[in-house]
Enzyme design. Structure first.
Site, PDB file in Angstrom:
ATOM      1  CD  GLU A  62      -1.766  -2.371   1.605  1.00 46.65           C
ATOM      2  OE1 GLU A  62      -0.579  -2.620   1.916  1.00 46.65           O
ATOM      3  OE2 GLU A  62      -2.682  -3.213   1.722  1.00 46.65           O
ATOM      4  CG  PHE A 124     -10.380  -9.162  11.421  1.00 46.67           C
ATOM      5  CD1 PHE A 124      -9.158  -9.637  11.897  1.00 46.67           C
ATOM      6  CD2 PHE A 124     -10.606  -9.171  10.052  1.00 46.67           C
ATOM      7  CE1 PHE A 124      -8.198 -10.127  11.017  1.00 46.67           C
ATOM      8  CE2 PHE A 124      -9.654  -9.667   9.175  1.00 46.67           C
ATOM      9  CZ  PHE A 124      -8.444 -10.138   9.656  1.00 46.67           C
ATOM     10  CD  GLN A 125      -7.572  -7.083   7.933  1.00 47.35           C
ATOM     11  OE1 GLN A 125      -8.390  -6.805   7.072  1.00 47.35           O
ATOM     12  NE2 GLN A 125      -6.411  -7.662   7.656  1.00 47.35           N
ATOM     13  CE  LYS A 174     -17.454  -5.948   3.441  1.00 52.21           C
ATOM     14  NZ  LYS A 174     -16.900  -7.279   3.737  1.00 52.21           N
ATOM     15  CG  MET A 496      22.721  11.326   2.379  1.00 51.65           C
ATOM     16  SD  MET A 496      23.798  12.585   1.692  1.00 51.65           S
ATOM     17  CE  MET A 496      22.913  13.076   0.226  1.00 51.65           C
TER      18      MET A 496
HETATM   19  C1  LIG Z   1      18.808  13.885   0.955  1.00 54.61           C
HETATM   20  C2  LIG Z   1      18.112  15.178   0.671  1.00 54.61           C
HETATM   21  C3  LIG Z   1      18.838  16.319   0.401  1.00 54.61           C
HETATM   22  C4  LIG Z   1      18.214  17.510   0.074  1.00 54.61           C
HETATM   23  N1  LIG Z   1      18.975  18.579  -0.282  1.00 54.61           N
HETATM   24  C5  LIG Z   1      18.371  19.674  -0.790  1.00 54.61           C
HETATM   25  C6  LIG Z   1      19.117  20.753  -1.344  1.00 54.61           C
HETATM   26  O1  LIG Z   1      20.337  20.732  -1.386  1.00 54.61           O
HETATM   27  N2  LIG Z   1      18.451  21.789  -1.865  1.00 54.61           N
HETATM   28  C7  LIG Z   1      17.082  21.853  -1.876  1.00 54.61           C
HETATM   29  O2  LIG Z   1      16.522  22.798  -2.409  1.00 54.61           O
HETATM   30  N3  LIG Z   1      16.351  20.877  -1.326  1.00 54.61           N
HETATM   31  C8  LIG Z   1      16.964  19.786  -0.804  1.00 54.61           C
HETATM   32  N4  LIG Z   1      16.196  18.764  -0.305  1.00 54.61           N
HETATM   33  C9  LIG Z   1      14.736  18.904  -0.311  1.00 54.61           C
HETATM   34  C10 LIG Z   1      14.218  19.682   0.893  1.00 54.61           C
HETATM   35  O3  LIG Z   1      14.167  18.822   1.995  1.00 54.61           O
HETATM   36  C11 LIG Z   1      12.820  20.263   0.612  1.00 54.61           C
HETATM   37  O4  LIG Z   1      11.931  19.246   0.242  1.00 54.61           O
HETATM   38  C12 LIG Z   1      12.802  21.273  -0.502  1.00 54.61           C
HETATM   39  O5  LIG Z   1      13.877  22.175  -0.380  1.00 54.61           O
HETATM   40  C13 LIG Z   1      11.501  22.048  -0.466  1.00 54.61           C
HETATM   41  O6  LIG Z   1      11.257  22.631  -1.695  1.00 54.61           O
HETATM   42  P1  LIG Z   1      10.393  23.944  -1.836  1.00 54.61           P
HETATM   43  O7  LIG Z   1      10.896  25.003  -0.927  1.00 54.61           O
HETATM   44  O8  LIG Z   1      10.330  24.236  -3.278  1.00 54.61           O
HETATM   45  O9  LIG Z   1       8.991  23.591  -1.240  1.00 54.61           O
HETATM   46  P2  LIG Z   1       7.862  22.511  -1.532  1.00 54.61           P
HETATM   47  O10 LIG Z   1       7.967  21.461  -0.507  1.00 54.61           O
HETATM   48  O11 LIG Z   1       7.780  22.123  -2.953  1.00 54.61           O
HETATM   49  O12 LIG Z   1       6.611  23.381  -1.125  1.00 54.61           O
HETATM   50  C14 LIG Z   1       5.980  24.216  -2.019  1.00 54.61           C
HETATM   51  C15 LIG Z   1       5.703  25.574  -1.416  1.00 54.61           C
HETATM   52  O13 LIG Z   1       4.943  26.287  -2.394  1.00 54.61           O
HETATM   53  C16 LIG Z   1       3.657  26.567  -1.891  1.00 54.61           C
HETATM   54  N5  LIG Z   1       2.684  26.331  -2.950  1.00 54.61           N
HETATM   55  C17 LIG Z   1       2.030  25.193  -3.254  1.00 54.61           C
HETATM   56  N6  LIG Z   1       1.216  25.390  -4.316  1.00 54.61           N
HETATM   57  C18 LIG Z   1       1.375  26.671  -4.664  1.00 54.61           C
HETATM   58  C19 LIG Z   1       0.807  27.480  -5.698  1.00 54.61           C
HETATM   59  N7  LIG Z   1      -0.091  27.002  -6.568  1.00 54.61           N
HETATM   60  N8  LIG Z   1       1.208  28.775  -5.782  1.00 54.61           N
HETATM   61  C20 LIG Z   1       2.105  29.289  -4.890  1.00 54.61           C
HETATM   62  N9  LIG Z   1       2.645  28.578  -3.905  1.00 54.61           N
HETATM   63  C21 LIG Z   1       2.298  27.284  -3.804  1.00 54.61           C
HETATM   64  C22 LIG Z   1       3.445  25.684  -0.692  1.00 54.61           C
HETATM   65  O14 LIG Z   1       2.559  26.306   0.221  1.00 54.61           O
HETATM   66  C23 LIG Z   1       4.867  25.530  -0.155  1.00 54.61           C
HETATM   67  O15 LIG Z   1       5.206  26.591   0.693  1.00 54.61           O
HETATM   68  C24 LIG Z   1      16.808  17.575   0.063  1.00 54.61           C
HETATM   69  C25 LIG Z   1      16.065  16.449   0.373  1.00 54.61           C
HETATM   70  C26 LIG Z   1      16.702  15.249   0.658  1.00 54.61           C
HETATM   71  C27 LIG Z   1      15.872  14.040   0.926  1.00 54.61           C
HETATM   72  C1  LIG Z   2      12.703   5.114   4.816  1.00 53.14           C
HETATM   73  C2  LIG Z   2      14.008   5.757   5.107  1.00 53.14           C
HETATM   74  N1  LIG Z   2      14.837   5.230   6.037  1.00 53.14           N
HETATM   75  C3  LIG Z   2      16.035   5.802   6.297  1.00 53.14           C
HETATM   76  C4  LIG Z   2      16.420   6.931   5.639  1.00 53.14           C
HETATM   77  C5  LIG Z   2      17.768   7.579   5.962  1.00 53.14           C
HETATM   78  N2  LIG Z   2      18.629   7.551   4.762  1.00 53.14           N
HETATM   79  C6  LIG Z   2      18.786   8.606   3.949  1.00 53.14           C
HETATM   80  S1  LIG Z   2      19.765   8.288   2.631  1.00 53.14           S
HETATM   81  C7  LIG Z   2      20.044   6.719   3.169  1.00 53.14           C
HETATM   82  C8  LIG Z   2      20.928   5.783   2.390  1.00 53.14           C
HETATM   83  C9  LIG Z   2      20.434   5.503   1.021  1.00 53.14           C
HETATM   84  O1  LIG Z   2      21.292   4.552   0.436  1.00 53.14           O
HETATM   85  P1  LIG Z   2      21.213   4.229  -1.096  1.00 53.14           P
HETATM   86  O2  LIG Z   2      19.803   4.004  -1.504  1.00 53.14           O
HETATM   87  O3  LIG Z   2      22.169   3.162  -1.422  1.00 53.14           O
HETATM   88  O4  LIG Z   2      21.647   5.612  -1.775  1.00 53.14           O
HETATM   89  P2  LIG Z   2      23.083   6.305  -1.855  1.00 53.14           P
HETATM   90  O5  LIG Z   2      23.122   7.368  -0.824  1.00 53.14           O
HETATM   91  O6  LIG Z   2      24.118   5.264  -1.650  1.00 53.14           O
HETATM   92  O7  LIG Z   2      23.111   6.871  -3.231  1.00 53.14           O
HETATM   93  C10 LIG Z   2      19.358   6.468   4.363  1.00 53.14           C
HETATM   94  C11 LIG Z   2      19.430   5.205   5.102  1.00 53.14           C
HETATM   95  C12 LIG Z   2      15.515   7.466   4.702  1.00 53.14           C
HETATM   96  N3  LIG Z   2      15.769   8.590   4.034  1.00 53.14           N
HETATM   97  N4  LIG Z   2      14.352   6.860   4.433  1.00 53.14           N
END
Ligand SMILES: Cc1cc2nc3c(=O)[nH]c(=O)nc-3n(C[C@H](O)[C@H](O)[C@H](O)COP(=O)(O)OP(=O)(O)OC[C@H]3O[C@@H](n4cnc5c(N)ncnc54)[C@H](O)[C@@H]3O)c2cc1C
Ligand SMILES: Cc1ncc(C[n+]2csc(CCOP(=O)(O)OP(=O)(O)O)c2C)c(N)n1
Ligand SMILES: [Mg+2]
Lengths: 600, 171
Positions: A62, A124-125, A174, A496
């Site tokens: 899911e 159940f469930q 249901k 990472m």
């Molecule tokens: C491993 C990892 C590393 C990351 N590193 C980076 C990084 O280096 N740089 C980076 O940028 N991010 C990074 N992120 C992502 C970060 O965590 C955020 O998800 C991201 O920066 C959010 O993007 P955003 O500000 O565009 O907002 P979003 O999460 O896309 O939110 C959208 C915003 O726009 C608004 N909005 C929605 N619809 C509308 C509309 N129609 N008109 C106007 N406004 C609207 C919402 O209210 C909200 O405030 C990383 C994520 C991970 C998992």
């Molecule tokens: C569900 C979940 N559990 C744990 C994490 C923490 N986490 C972030 S990156 C990462 C490692 C990912 O490894 P891999 O898919 O091999 O990607 P790589 O960084 O090696 O490119 C983990 C464990 C997460 N982001 N999501």
């Protein structure tokens, strides 16, 4: 408290609740549902069986149903629909719901529930689905009366897709699915909701203030985010128009990639923790910042008290709670990104003030100096495949084919390399889990996108650890002949995690090695897909070409350098001008304080 | 930052009177780590469709602005009004206070109750229940005085509040 009752409908035509739901979904334009059956939703499955308008895609878990619906939604701009059973079906969906909530993706999730007379009896469930999903959704409903059913479905769609989009759960006991229920049409779009009325049109006075600041800017920057994608492709077009008209540099967040063309000379690349030097230094040194549809996420701002210290900030967002949440701004514009951009363009044209062309030229010069650091350069030499190179070649080869290409990712280094080295020129072609960072997102998301775009090339850029989190969906690909490509950057590490351990925890690689990996080629084959492997640099292009050419699903296991780190990097708790550019500066991370280390 | 000063805010929230709405509001406060100093709720319109929640909270200006924005984006919320910010308003709370004791303490308790305009709503030879309305400080003060006199139980509604004058809010 008593529930609100729906006024008696005009029609006396009563049909079983399950049929009423499907009719409402049809009226809402739903073509596909991602789901998994179980006891409490059998009446809906029975109704699905007896019609042809709505297609059901049977996933294998899911959580994947929700991610698939997210991929479908993000790549089309439509609402993604999910159907799961009560109890474990609903709880399995929760991660997907939170993912959609964090990334503002419109989802309707229909959950089965035990019959109304058993609710609260630990039947159940049974699970308290509305209780569990309250903080996981934009809104949720428990339908306890048949006469509310159709209205609730229509309302749920309105809530999911309007304003700041998000996931909405409808919990369906249901007995409600079986009992005859009346049908009510969706209210005309002009009918205001009783209490929920997001502001779409920006306030004209705020637009004027913004234009005044922007016209006078000597060092402007546009910081555009996922909100521009949420606002639809026209908003991206307007972003391009405005940026060019005003001759300003533009950077995108991870969620905003594609909102502004990566190939455009005005593009600075992504900003933030793994953003480019030019984007982060432009943010740091600007005098006027226009944030449009981005939420000043901590991954973007770095240390808040050192974030863009000298700038006037304009923030346009459809959700007032995004404004002044992390960063105090000078001009707050509430409204849809598309409408805001249209209004800015109009007001800009109507305003006769001249820009300071000389200052702007100087600003561009500085930006070009930053660009010259070439912060994304890497050296591909010898047989070991650099992960950056693998993504770059994937980008170049897919571009050569001219095919419409949609990229999804899992979470980790490969995700960041995909963001850095794959250029997106159009919105809705980049699917990634940004806010929640959910490993296991990419494969089902690509699957959802492929359903919506049967002819597109849908590729999940994956890590060998993440892919195992929803690998069972290979079965779904096989069943529906979905030619999704899984491109694994296999570094045999949770890269990472390993990177943070190397930089911040003294190189103690606690539990981050990907031991006992499956043979991904055989794994692909056992799921009726093609398995490919590239072990050295000479094989890379051929494997990519073969992967793309194959008409069915493929897993390409790309064995890459095991110890590569992702740069540039702003260590947690540091400021934008405190970037680590490459291995030579890794020592800088050791100066991260405990205060920095507590940040994720 | 300049606005690290904490302030208290009395916020009136008009909501659709539907299942789960109170859980949404409370969940928002606990989930996001906001303070709740007091919270009251009851239906207020003739059909019983609209409830009014009065919540007293505290935080920096930026946090209070967030709280209001977060409340306002809940689907069943009609209106959010910061009474503290918007001008003069009245705040009242109802308390039932049980004092158990005999002799001089009883007499003294009655005398003080009179001075505070607390009403005796139940009495036995060994106890009183006082009913009192007022702002929170007044009730605090009264309870403090009752403590050495046999204060046994306190029951308070939490604050309700309304703007002075013609200003009013409606769903
Ligand atoms: C491993 C990892 C590393 C990351 N590193 C980076 C990084 O280096 N740089 C980076 O940028 N991010 C990074 N992120 C992502 C970060 O965590 C955020 O998800 C991201 O920066 C959010 O993007 P955003 O500000 O565009 O907002 P979003 O999460 O896309 O939110 C959208 C915003 O726009 C608004 N909005 C929605 N619809 C509308 C509309 N129609 N008109 C106007 N406004 C609207 C919402 O209210 C909200 O405030 C990383 C994520 C991970 C998992
Ligand atoms: C569900 C979940 N559990 C744990 C994490 C923490 N986490 C972030 S990156 C990462 C490692 C990912 O490894 P891999 O898919 O091999 O990607 P790589 O960084 O090696 O490119 C983990 C464990 C997460 N982001 N999501
Ligand atoms: Mg890995």
């Amino acid at each position: 408290m008593s529930a609100i009752t729906t006024p008696a409908p005009a029609t006396t035509d009563l049909r079983p609740g399950a049929e009423v739901i499907l009719r409402a979904l049809k009226e809402q334009g739903v073509e596909v549902i991602f789901g998994y059956p179980g006891g409490s939703v059998l009446p809906i499955y029975d109704a699905l069986f007896q019609q042809n308008a709505i297609r059901h895609i049977l996933v294998r878990h899911e959580q994947a149903a929700v991610h698939a619906a997210e991929g479908y939604a993000r790549s089309t701009g439509k609402v993604g629909v999910v159907l799961v059973t009560s109890g474990p079906g609903a709880t399995n969906a929760v991660t997907g719901l939170v993912d959609a909530l964090m990334d503002s993706i419109p989802i309707i999730c229909l959950t089965g529930q035990v019959p109304t007379h058993l609710i609260g009896n630990d039947a159940f469930q049974e699970a308290d689905t509305t209780g569990i999903t309250r903080p996981a959704t934009k809104h949720n409903y428990l339908v306890k009366k048949s006469e509310d059913l159709a209205r609730v479905v229509h309302e749920a769609f309105h809530v999911a897709k309007s304003g700041r989009p998000g996931p909405v759960v409808i919990d369906l006991p249901k007995d409600i699915l079986i009992k005859p229920a009346p049908y009510t049409d969706a209210p005309p779009p002009s009918t205001p909701h009783r209490s929920y009325r997001p502001q779409v049109e920006p306030d004209a006075a705020r637009i004027q203030e913004a234009v005044k600041l922007l016209k006078g800017a000597k060092r402007p920057v546009i910081y555009a985010g996922g909100g521009v994608i949420n606002a639809g492709p026209e908003a991206s077009r307007l972003l391009g128009e405005f940026t060019h008209m005003a001759n300003m540099p533009c950077t995108n967040t991870l969620m905003g990639l594609g909102a502004f063309p990566a190939s455009d000379p005005h593009f600075l690349g992504m900003l933030g923790m793994h953003g480019t030097v030019e984007a982060n230094l432009a943010m740091h040194g600007c005098d006027v910042m226009l944030n449009i549809g981005a939420r000043f996420d901590d991954r973007v701002t770095g240390r808040l008290d050192a974030f863009s210290p000298g700038s006037k900030k304009i923030h346009a967002d459809i959700d007032p709670s995004s404004i002044n949440k992390n960063v105090k701004v000078d001009v707050a514009i509430v409204g849809d990104a598309g409408r805001v951009l249209a209004a800015l363009i109009e007001a800009w044209k109507a305003d006769s003030t001249q820009q300071d062309k000389k200052a702007l030229a100087g600003w561009w010069q500085r930006i070009n100096e930053w660009r010259a650091t070439n912060c994304l350069a890497y050296k591909q030499q010898g047989p070991i495949i650099k992960p950056q190179h693998a993504v770059k070649r994937l980008f170049e080869i897919t571009r050569e084919t001219g095919r419409d290409t949609i990229i999804s990712t899992e979470v980790g280094q490969h995700q960041m390399w995909a963001a850095q080295y794959f250029g997106f020129d159009k919105p809705n072609h980049w699917l990634t889990s940004g806010g929640l960072g959910t490993m296991g997102y990419g494969l089902p998301a690509a699957m959802g996108a492929q359903i919506a775009h049967p002819d597109a090339l849908c590729i999940d850029i994956a890590g060998e650890a993440s892919i195992l989190m929803n690998i069972q969906e290979m079965g779904t690909l096989a069943q529906y002949r979905l030619p999704v490509k899984v491109f694994i950057l296999n570094n045999e590490y949770m890269g990472m995690v390993r990177q943070w351990q190397e930089l911040l925890h003294g190189g103690r690689y606690s539990e981050s090695y990907s031991a006992a990996l499956p043979d991904f080629v055989k794994l692909a084959e056992s799921f009726h897909a093609k398995g490919l492997r590239a072990e050295n640099a000479d094989q890379l292009d051929d494997v990519i070409r073969e992967m793309i050419a194959h008409p069915g699903p493929v897993i390409a296991d790309i064995m890459v350098a095991k110890d590569e780190n992702c740069f540039p990097m702003i260590p947690s708790g540091a400021a934008h001008n405190d970037m680590i550019l490459g291995p030579d500066q890794e020592g800088n991370a050791r100066s991260v304080t405990d205060e920095g280390k507590v940040l994720v | 930052m300049s606005d690290m000063n904490q302030r208290s805010a009395t916020i009136a929230v008009l909501v659709e009177n539907e299942a789960g709405v109170l859980a949404r509001v409370i969940g928002l406060f606990s989930g996001r780590g906001y303070n709740i100093d007091s919270l009251t709720v009851a239906p207020v319109d003739e059909t019983g469709r609209i409830s009014r929640i009065t919540v007293v909270t505290s935080g920096t200006e930026m946090v209070i602005e967030q709280i209001k924005a977060q409340l306002d984006r809940l689907v069943p919320v009609h209106q959010v009004s910061d009474l503290t910010l918007e001008g003069p308003h009245l705040m009242r709370e109802l308390a039932l206070i049980k004092v158990v004791g005999q002799g001089d303490h009883r007499v003294e308790a009655l005398r003080l109750a009179d001075a505070f305009r607390a009403r005796v709503v139940d009495a036995t030879t060994e106890s009183f229940v006082f009913e009192m309305t007022g702002n929170a400080e007044k009730i605090d003060a009264f309870c403090a005085l009752m403590r050495p006199l046999g204060l046994a139980e306190i029951c308070r509604t939490g604050a309700v509040a309304i703007a002075r004058g013609t200003r009013h809010i409606a769903a």
